[in-house]
Design a protein around this motif. Structure first.
Motif: not given
Length: 100
Positions: A1-5, A39-44, A46-58
């Protein structure tokens, strides 16, 4: 997970079309599946996402993950600069309990 900045660069096209398929190829058949999301947005509204992207490996197990990733960890980290100048990824190991 890549933190949004606010000012960080994240090339989601490179991440999805090059980085993740390359990672999957190196991990081989031990990897049971992968996905990437942006990441498209946060819970509120118009808010910014917590993470800009996430990669998932199974994988079948934590041990399988460790054994598959360890030989390639440096190469994976070295590729970071090709798609982001933001903070490095936050790694979380989880167990899938339900999916559809």
């Amino acid at each position: 997970m890549y933190p949004y900045s606010e000012n960080a660069r994240f090339d989601i096209d490179y991440y999805c079309s090059h980085h993740m398929p390359w990672v999957a190829g190196l991990l081989g058949t031990t990897l049971k599946g992968w996905s990437a999301d942006v990441g498209l947005g946060g819970g509120a509204p118009g808010s910014k996402p917590l993470y800009v992207a996430a990669g998932h490996l199974l994988f079948d197990s934590v041990d399988a993950f460790k054994a598959a990733v360890a030989p390639h960890a440096k190469a994976f980290a070295d590729d970071l600069t090709n798609y982001t100048d933001g903070d490095p990824a936050v790694v979380q190991i989880s167990e899938v309990r339900a999916s559809s």
